[in-house]
Structure formats: C-alpha cells, structure tokens
Design a protein around this motif. Structure first.
Motif, PDB file in Angstrom:
ATOM      1  N   ASN A 282      10.182 -23.805 -33.603  1.00  0.00           N
ATOM      2  CA  ASN A 282       9.347 -22.955 -34.465  1.00  0.00           C
ATOM      3  C   ASN A 282       8.339 -22.094 -33.716  1.00  0.00           C
ATOM      4  O   ASN A 282       7.338 -21.664 -34.279  1.00  0.00           O
ATOM      5  CB  ASN A 282       8.611 -23.810 -35.512  1.00  0.00           C
ATOM      6  CG  ASN A 282       9.568 -24.622 -36.366  1.00  0.00           C
ATOM      7  OD1 ASN A 282       9.639 -25.845 -36.237  1.00  0.00           O
ATOM      8  ND2 ASN A 282      10.328 -23.954 -37.210  1.00  0.00           N
ATOM      9  N   TYR A 283       8.607 -21.830 -32.441  1.00  0.00           N
ATOM     10  CA  TYR A 283       7.765 -20.881 -31.712  1.00  0.00           C
ATOM     11  C   TYR A 283       8.596 -20.222 -30.619  1.00  0.00           C
ATOM     12  O   TYR A 283       9.663 -20.698 -30.233  1.00  0.00           O
ATOM     13  CB  TYR A 283       6.534 -21.563 -31.103  1.00  0.00           C
ATOM     14  CG  TYR A 283       6.822 -22.377 -29.865  1.00  0.00           C
ATOM     15  CD1 TYR A 283       6.681 -21.823 -28.592  1.00  0.00           C
ATOM     16  CD2 TYR A 283       7.225 -23.707 -29.954  1.00  0.00           C
ATOM     17  CE1 TYR A 283       6.948 -22.559 -27.449  1.00  0.00           C
ATOM     18  CE2 TYR A 283       7.497 -24.448 -28.825  1.00  0.00           C
ATOM     19  CZ  TYR A 283       7.356 -23.874 -27.575  1.00  0.00           C
ATOM     20  OH  TYR A 283       7.622 -24.602 -26.452  1.00  0.00           O
ATOM     21  N   ILE A 284       8.079 -19.096 -30.132  1.00  0.00           N
ATOM     22  CA  ILE A 284       8.677 -18.410 -28.993  1.00  0.00           C
ATOM     23  C   ILE A 284       7.592 -18.165 -27.950  1.00  0.00           C
ATOM     24  O   ILE A 284       6.412 -18.062 -28.271  1.00  0.00           O
ATOM     25  CB  ILE A 284       9.336 -17.077 -29.391  1.00  0.00           C
ATOM     26  CG1 ILE A 284       8.335 -16.178 -30.117  1.00  0.00           C
ATOM     27  CG2 ILE A 284      10.570 -17.308 -30.248  1.00  0.00           C
ATOM     28  CD1 ILE A 284       8.887 -14.805 -30.455  1.00  0.00           C
TER      29      ILE A 284
ATOM     30  N   PHE B  54       6.472  -9.296 -10.301  1.00  0.00           N
ATOM     31  CA  PHE B  54       6.246 -10.527 -11.043  1.00  0.00           C
ATOM     32  C   PHE B  54       7.551 -10.971 -11.700  1.00  0.00           C
ATOM     33  O   PHE B  54       8.550 -10.245 -11.713  1.00  0.00           O
ATOM     34  CB  PHE B  54       5.153 -10.345 -12.105  1.00  0.00           C
ATOM     35  CG  PHE B  54       5.422  -9.230 -13.092  1.00  0.00           C
ATOM     36  CD1 PHE B  54       5.949  -9.498 -14.348  1.00  0.00           C
ATOM     37  CD2 PHE B  54       5.131  -7.908 -12.763  1.00  0.00           C
ATOM     38  CE1 PHE B  54       6.190  -8.489 -15.260  1.00  0.00           C
ATOM     39  CE2 PHE B  54       5.364  -6.880 -13.667  1.00  0.00           C
ATOM     40  CZ  PHE B  54       5.901  -7.172 -14.922  1.00  0.00           C
ATOM     41  N   ASP B  55       7.535 -12.189 -12.236  1.00  0.00           N
ATOM     42  CA  ASP B  55       8.693 -12.751 -12.937  1.00  0.00           C
ATOM     43  C   ASP B  55       8.409 -12.781 -14.436  1.00  0.00           C
ATOM     44  O   ASP B  55       7.254 -12.911 -14.852  1.00  0.00           O
ATOM     45  CB  ASP B  55       8.993 -14.172 -12.452  1.00  0.00           C
ATOM     46  CG  ASP B  55       9.428 -14.216 -10.994  1.00  0.00           C
ATOM     47  OD1 ASP B  55       9.872 -13.177 -10.481  1.00  0.00           O
ATOM     48  OD2 ASP B  55       9.313 -15.292 -10.382  1.00  0.00           O
ATOM     49  N   VAL B  56       9.460 -12.705 -15.228  1.00  0.00           N
ATOM     50  CA  VAL B  56       9.332 -12.775 -16.685  1.00  0.00           C
ATOM     51  C   VAL B  56      10.250 -13.883 -17.199  1.00  0.00           C
ATOM     52  O   VAL B  56      11.437 -13.918 -16.872  1.00  0.00           O
ATOM     53  CB  VAL B  56       9.696 -11.439 -17.355  1.00  0.00           C
ATOM     54  CG1 VAL B  56       9.554 -11.550 -18.872  1.00  0.00           C
ATOM     55  CG2 VAL B  56       8.817 -10.302 -16.817  1.00  0.00           C
ATOM     56  N   TYR B  57       9.662 -14.778 -17.988  1.00  0.00           N
ATOM     57  CA  TYR B  57      10.410 -15.860 -18.617  1.00  0.00           C
ATOM     58  C   TYR B  57      10.353 -15.710 -20.136  1.00  0.00           C
ATOM     59  O   TYR B  57       9.322 -15.308 -20.686  1.00  0.00           O
ATOM     60  CB  TYR B  57       9.793 -17.220 -18.266  1.00  0.00           C
ATOM     61  CG  TYR B  57       9.868 -17.610 -16.816  1.00  0.00           C
ATOM     62  CD1 TYR B  57      10.823 -18.522 -16.371  1.00  0.00           C
ATOM     63  CD2 TYR B  57       8.967 -17.099 -15.884  1.00  0.00           C
ATOM     64  CE1 TYR B  57      10.883 -18.903 -15.034  1.00  0.00           C
ATOM     65  CE2 TYR B  57       9.020 -17.467 -14.549  1.00  0.00           C
ATOM     66  CZ  TYR B  57       9.980 -18.370 -14.127  1.00  0.00           C
ATOM     67  OH  TYR B  57      10.031 -18.737 -12.801  1.00  0.00           O
ATOM     68  N   ILE B  58      11.443 -16.009 -20.814  1.00  0.00           N
ATOM     69  CA  ILE B  58      11.452 -16.129 -22.268  1.00  0.00           C
ATOM     70  C   ILE B  58      12.000 -17.498 -22.615  1.00  0.00           C
ATOM     71  O   ILE B  58      13.087 -17.869 -22.164  1.00  0.00           O
ATOM     72  CB  ILE B  58      12.286 -15.016 -22.933  1.00  0.00           C
ATOM     73  CG1 ILE B  58      11.616 -13.640 -22.717  1.00  0.00           C
ATOM     74  CG2 ILE B  58      12.456 -15.290 -24.425  1.00  0.00           C
ATOM     75  CD1 ILE B  58      12.365 -12.489 -23.365  1.00  0.00           C
ATOM     76  N   GLN B  59      11.224 -18.260 -23.367  1.00  0.00           N
ATOM     77  CA  GLN B  59      11.593 -19.631 -23.726  1.00  0.00           C
ATOM     78  C   GLN B  59      11.889 -20.479 -22.491  1.00  0.00           C
ATOM     79  O   GLN B  59      12.793 -21.314 -22.495  1.00  0.00           O
ATOM     80  CB  GLN B  59      12.799 -19.642 -24.679  1.00  0.00           C
ATOM     81  CG  GLN B  59      12.557 -18.963 -26.022  1.00  0.00           C
ATOM     82  CD  GLN B  59      11.491 -19.641 -26.849  1.00  0.00           C
ATOM     83  OE1 GLN B  59      10.304 -19.540 -26.532  1.00  0.00           O
ATOM     84  NE2 GLN B  59      11.888 -20.332 -27.895  1.00  0.00           N
ATOM     85  N   GLY B  60      11.143 -20.206 -21.422  1.00  0.00           N
ATOM     86  CA  GLY B  60      11.291 -20.985 -20.203  1.00  0.00           C
ATOM     87  C   GLY B  60      12.417 -20.549 -19.299  1.00  0.00           C
ATOM     88  O   GLY B  60      12.566 -21.079 -18.193  1.00  0.00           O
ATOM     89  N   ASP B  61      13.214 -19.599 -19.735  1.00  0.00           N
ATOM     90  CA  ASP B  61      14.326 -19.111 -18.914  1.00  0.00           C
ATOM     91  C   ASP B  61      13.918 -17.850 -18.156  1.00  0.00           C
ATOM     92  O   ASP B  61      13.351 -16.917 -18.752  1.00  0.00           O
ATOM     93  CB  ASP B  61      15.546 -18.791 -19.792  1.00  0.00           C
ATOM     94  CG  ASP B  61      16.145 -20.034 -20.429  1.00  0.00           C
ATOM     95  OD1 ASP B  61      16.061 -21.112 -19.802  1.00  0.00           O
ATOM     96  OD2 ASP B  61      16.680 -19.925 -21.546  1.00  0.00           O
ATOM     97  N   LEU B  62      14.187 -17.815 -16.857  1.00  0.00           N
ATOM     98  CA  LEU B  62      13.866 -16.661 -16.031  1.00  0.00           C
ATOM     99  C   LEU B  62      14.821 -15.521 -16.373  1.00  0.00           C
ATOM    100  O   LEU B  62      16.026 -15.618 -16.128  1.00  0.00           O
ATOM    101  CB  LEU B  62      13.991 -17.027 -14.561  1.00  0.00           C
ATOM    102  CG  LEU B  62      13.713 -15.915 -13.547  1.00  0.00           C
ATOM    103  CD1 LEU B  62      12.277 -15.406 -13.674  1.00  0.00           C
ATOM    104  CD2 LEU B  62      13.970 -16.411 -12.132  1.00  0.00           C
TER     105      LEU B  62
END
Length: 271
Positions: A256-258, A218-226
């Motif tokens: 104000n969110y992650i 699977f893929d993991v994104y944080i704040q929309g970045d792969l």
C-alpha cells in the motif's frame, strides 16, 4: 465513444444516461467541470470508462457501483473530494483503477500544459528531516549534510528557459540532496503503477568555464530496485544543461505504498 484531448469545456451532459448500450467512454484530457452525475449508474453495460485530466469536482457518486461490468476506470487528475464510495466494491470485474498525483519538487503548486496538477512541495527540509502532506497522500524525506557550507540549501531555483518541454516552469525549482532523497506515495491500492520522473541540470552550466566541468551522478531506486545506475542528467541530455529529461517506469505496490529513492553513491563532483 471517444471525446479525448479536444479541449471540450463544460459539464458532462445528463443526456449521456440515455446511451445505455455504451461500453467504452473516453472523456480524458479536456476541461470538463462540475460533478459526476448519479445518472452514470444507468450505463450498466459500460466496460471502459476514462475521465482523467479534467476539472471535475464533488464526490464520486455511489451509483458507480451499478456498473458491474466495468473493467477499467480512470478518474485521476481532477478535483474530486471525499472518500471513495464503498459501492465500488461491487465492481468485481474491475482490472484497472487509475489513483494518480504529481509533485512539484521544491516549489509551489502549478498546473502543466496538459492540465496535470503538480502539488506543492516547498516545505523546508534539513540534513535529516521528513514531511508528510496534510492529506497523507505522499511524503518526502532527506538525509545528508553538505560539507563546507555554513548555510546549506536543500532546494534550488532557476529562471532559465528549459528545452525539450512545454512546461519550463516545472524546472524552475528542484530539491537537492547531499545524500539521500526519498518520495513516498501513501495509502495506495496494491497493484501496478506508472512512474514519470522529470529531471533537468541547472547548476552545471553551458559555458567554457569551470562552472561547466562538474558532474552530478546518482542512483535511482523504485520500490528498492535499482532502475538508474550512475545517472547523469546532463549526459543524458546530450551534454547540455537546462534541458528536460523524462524517464518512465512501471512498478508494483505490495504493501500500500510506493517509494522513489534518489541516492548519491559517492560518484561525480564533490563540491
């Protein structure tokens, strides 16, 4: 003054207020209890103050606003209650404020060996559902329907012992998803945040049977970045299951969110 990770037990002595020339105080990773005294406001030369990972309680005193030379303040992973005092707005030189929390995916609340409280995350989710905790600090959502199952399960449990960790219990439960699993941190101050994600493979076992042949990719994104593409927990663990894999990242909150997004991109074993 450094009293860090020494398993010190008890309250912070009120006599600390007499050290008025102190500029750096680190009380992190102990078992300090009780409230933070208003006398902390006497330490007006303080620039770096850390008391994270303890069992301090009560409200943060408004007298913290008197530490106008403070550059860094860390107080996460305690039992503080109430709102942040508005007097913190007086800390005009503050560059770093540490707001942290941890989530026990798919299971009850536990406290890790280093005294981090992992909040419970055992609400029942379905193929298109979300849950926001009562304090509105974080939320979780799931999208995806497992094919070929009349009774799909969106959490998994294991009683195995896990390697590469001091906290095997952390991995006894997990959330699973057929498509998209997202976690949100809500109501946060904008700025930089550190993320620690911990995984373990529990369904694909270490054996010479068909049960060892699957691949979870699977893929993991944080704040929309792969940040992890085609991530395979078992492969990352050297080809074995029931071994903890820790990944650390840094990202910025701008609104104000992650958001942490785990997304099945159509690769790996289908069943």
């Amino acid at each position: 003054m450094k009293v860090y990770a020494l398993d010190v037990v008890g309250v912070i002595p009120d006599e600390l207020r007499n050290l008025t020339f102190l500029t750096n105080l680190n009380l992190g990773q102990n078992y300090l209890t009780g409230p933070l005294s208003a006398s902390i406001g006497n330490l007006t030369r303080m620039q770096y103050l850390s008391m994270g990972i303890n069992a301090l309680s009560g409200e943060l005193p408004k007298e913290l606003g008197q530490l106008t030379d403070l550059r860094s303040f860390a107080f996460g992973t305690n039992n503080f209650s109430g709102s942040l005092p508005s007097e913190l707005g007086n800390l005009v030189k503050l560059e770093q404020l540490d707001y942290d929390f941890a989530i026990k995916c798919g299971g009850p609340q536990i406290t890790s060996s280093d005294q981090i409280v992992f909040e419970r995350d055992d609400e029942t989710l379905g193929p298109a559902t979300y849950y926001v905790i009562a304090t509105n600090r974080w939320a979780v959502s799931n999208i995806g329907l497992f094919s070929g199952s009349n009774n799909p399960q969106y959490t998994s449990t294991s009683s195995s012992q896990f390697t590469n960790t001091l906290d095997s219990e952390l991995f006894h439960t997990a959330r699973i998803s057929a498509g998209s699993l997202r976690y949100y941190g809500l109501g946060l101050e904008n700025g930089n945040y550190n993320f620690i994600l911990q995984f373990a493979e529990t369904a694909i076992v270490n054996s010479n049977s068909w049960k060892s042949l699957g691949r979870r990719v699977f893929d993991v994104y944080i704040q929309g970045d792969l940040i992890l593409k085609d991530f395979d927990i078992r492969k990352e663990a050297g080809g074995v299951s029931f071994q903890a894999v820790k990944k650390e990242f840094r990202a910025q909150a701008l609104e104000n969110y992650i958001e942490i997004h785990l997304f099945w991109a159509g690769k790996g074993t289908c069943c």
